[in-house]
Design a protein around this motif. Sequence first.
Motif, PDB file in Angstrom:
ATOM      1  N   THR A 210     -16.876  12.134   5.557  1.00 14.22           N
ATOM      2  CA  THR A 210     -15.483  12.471   5.891  1.00 14.22           C
ATOM      3  C   THR A 210     -15.180  13.964   5.898  1.00 14.22           C
ATOM      4  O   THR A 210     -14.199  14.390   6.524  1.00 14.22           O
ATOM      5  CB  THR A 210     -14.522  11.813   4.890  1.00 14.22           C
ATOM      6  OG1 THR A 210     -14.747  12.382   3.588  1.00 14.22           O
ATOM      7  CG2 THR A 210     -14.738  10.304   4.828  1.00 14.22           C
ATOM      8  N   GLY A 211     -15.980  14.732   5.174  1.00  9.26           N
ATOM      9  CA  GLY A 211     -15.647  16.141   4.988  1.00  9.26           C
ATOM     10  C   GLY A 211     -14.630  16.368   3.890  1.00  9.26           C
ATOM     11  O   GLY A 211     -14.253  17.506   3.589  1.00  9.26           O
TER      12      GLY A 211
ATOM     13  N   THR B 232     -11.614   6.123   2.565  1.00  5.40           N
ATOM     14  CA  THR B 232     -11.708   5.568   1.215  1.00  5.40           C
ATOM     15  C   THR B 232     -12.907   6.136   0.463  1.00  5.40           C
ATOM     16  O   THR B 232     -13.800   6.748   1.050  1.00  5.40           O
ATOM     17  CB  THR B 232     -11.820   4.034   1.272  1.00  5.40           C
ATOM     18  OG1 THR B 232     -12.987   3.671   2.028  1.00  5.40           O
ATOM     19  CG2 THR B 232     -10.588   3.427   1.935  1.00  5.40           C
ATOM     20  N   SER B 233     -12.916   5.888  -0.839  1.00  2.21           N
ATOM     21  CA  SER B 233     -13.968   6.433  -1.698  1.00  2.21           C
ATOM     22  C   SER B 233     -15.274   5.645  -1.598  1.00  2.21           C
ATOM     23  O   SER B 233     -16.285   6.047  -2.166  1.00  2.21           O
ATOM     24  CB  SER B 233     -13.490   6.440  -3.153  1.00  2.21           C
ATOM     25  OG  SER B 233     -13.256   5.099  -3.596  1.00  2.21           O
ATOM     26  N   GLY B 234     -15.248   4.524  -0.903  1.00  2.00           N
ATOM     27  CA  GLY B 234     -16.441   3.696  -0.748  1.00  2.00           C
ATOM     28  C   GLY B 234     -16.187   2.626   0.292  1.00  2.00           C
ATOM     29  O   GLY B 234     -15.135   2.593   0.932  1.00  2.00           O
ATOM     30  N   LEU B 235     -17.154   1.732   0.454  1.00  2.00           N
ATOM     31  CA  LEU B 235     -17.078   0.717   1.507  1.00  2.00           C
ATOM     32  C   LEU B 235     -16.689  -0.657   0.985  1.00  2.00           C
ATOM     33  O   LEU B 235     -16.657  -1.624   1.749  1.00  2.00           O
ATOM     34  CB  LEU B 235     -18.427   0.637   2.238  1.00  2.00           C
ATOM     35  CG  LEU B 235     -18.893   1.947   2.890  1.00  2.00           C
ATOM     36  CD1 LEU B 235     -20.245   1.750   3.557  1.00  2.00           C
ATOM     37  CD2 LEU B 235     -17.864   2.449   3.899  1.00  2.00           C
ATOM     38  N   ASN B 236     -16.388  -0.753  -0.309  1.00  2.00           N
ATOM     39  CA  ASN B 236     -15.980  -2.025  -0.885  1.00  2.00           C
ATOM     40  C   ASN B 236     -14.456  -2.065  -0.979  1.00  2.00           C
ATOM     41  O   ASN B 236     -13.865  -1.330  -1.774  1.00  2.00           O
ATOM     42  CB  ASN B 236     -16.595  -2.199  -2.278  1.00  2.00           C
ATOM     43  CG  ASN B 236     -16.348  -3.573  -2.869  1.00  2.00           C
ATOM     44  OD1 ASN B 236     -15.269  -4.133  -2.720  1.00  2.00           O
ATOM     45  ND2 ASN B 236     -17.336  -4.113  -3.558  1.00  2.00           N
TER      46      ASN B 236
ATOM     47  N   ASP C  48     -11.141   3.349  -3.608  1.00  2.00           N
ATOM     48  CA  ASP C  48      -9.819   3.971  -3.605  1.00  2.00           C
ATOM     49  C   ASP C  48      -9.506   4.527  -2.219  1.00  2.00           C
ATOM     50  O   ASP C  48     -10.393   5.023  -1.522  1.00  2.00           O
ATOM     51  CB  ASP C  48      -9.767   5.143  -4.598  1.00  2.00           C
ATOM     52  CG  ASP C  48      -9.927   4.707  -6.037  1.00  2.00           C
ATOM     53  OD1 ASP C  48      -9.162   3.837  -6.473  1.00  2.00           O
ATOM     54  OD2 ASP C  48     -10.817   5.250  -6.721  1.00  2.00           O
ATOM     55  N   ILE C  49      -8.248   4.496  -1.849  1.00  2.00           N
ATOM     56  CA  ILE C  49      -7.799   5.207  -0.657  1.00  2.00           C
ATOM     57  C   ILE C  49      -7.760   6.698  -0.982  1.00  2.00           C
ATOM     58  O   ILE C  49      -7.234   7.106  -2.015  1.00  2.00           O
ATOM     59  CB  ILE C  49      -6.399   4.741  -0.230  1.00  2.00           C
ATOM     60  CG1 ILE C  49      -6.435   3.268   0.183  1.00  2.00           C
ATOM     61  CG2 ILE C  49      -5.860   5.594   0.928  1.00  2.00           C
ATOM     62  CD1 ILE C  49      -5.055   2.665   0.408  1.00  2.00           C
TER      63      ILE C  49
END
Length: 203
Positions: A54-55, A10-14, A19-20
């Motif tokens: 994530t790379g 995902t784009s963040g931890l929330n 976003d996926i």
Amino acid sequence: MVIVILDFETSGLNPYHSDIIEFGAKIFNDENSFQKLVKPKSNRPISKKITDITGITNRLLRAEGVPWINAYTEFYNWLFESTKGQDIVLVSHNGDSFDFMFFRRIMKDLKNEGIDVQIDLSRICYHDTLHISKRLMPDRTYYNQPSIARTYGITIENAHRAMGDVLVLEQIYSRMMDHLMKLEKINGIEDPCKVRDYIDLNI
């Protein structure tokens, strides 16, 4: 009953605002799997921190990512065809606080887009290996997936990419079910609802 190993990058931890950006899912003990890069639904670029973890880069998502509605629909179709009306067990590490929340959002977003979602969410059993590990190994300091993998002697490859994490988690889950059988005489593969009861301290 079909067991599905699941991981989202995902784009963040929330889980409410992120976003996926990548799907990873696999039928337990089967070659059948699903993997997809996703352009963020919000259309916001991902941060350097997420790329470092994530790379996955913004350039990669632009080049290979598919629009979120296509990815969500393809994932749903794969899950529907792979389970064919059977009850589903979803397995994820830290799923209760993260991946399972994204999964429910996917189903809700599809319904909002007019997709006929026929999977009965009330018949899904959710297995969070984080909570299973805390009950099986209560005296540990660390419960992250790499730490648990090392405990079971599992080689970690392609960490923080969805399918890499799924393949490691599949091995962890298998070892955990063996561990649970030996420790509590609970057959989690044959009777997965008992695993949820174990997680929730009902047994």
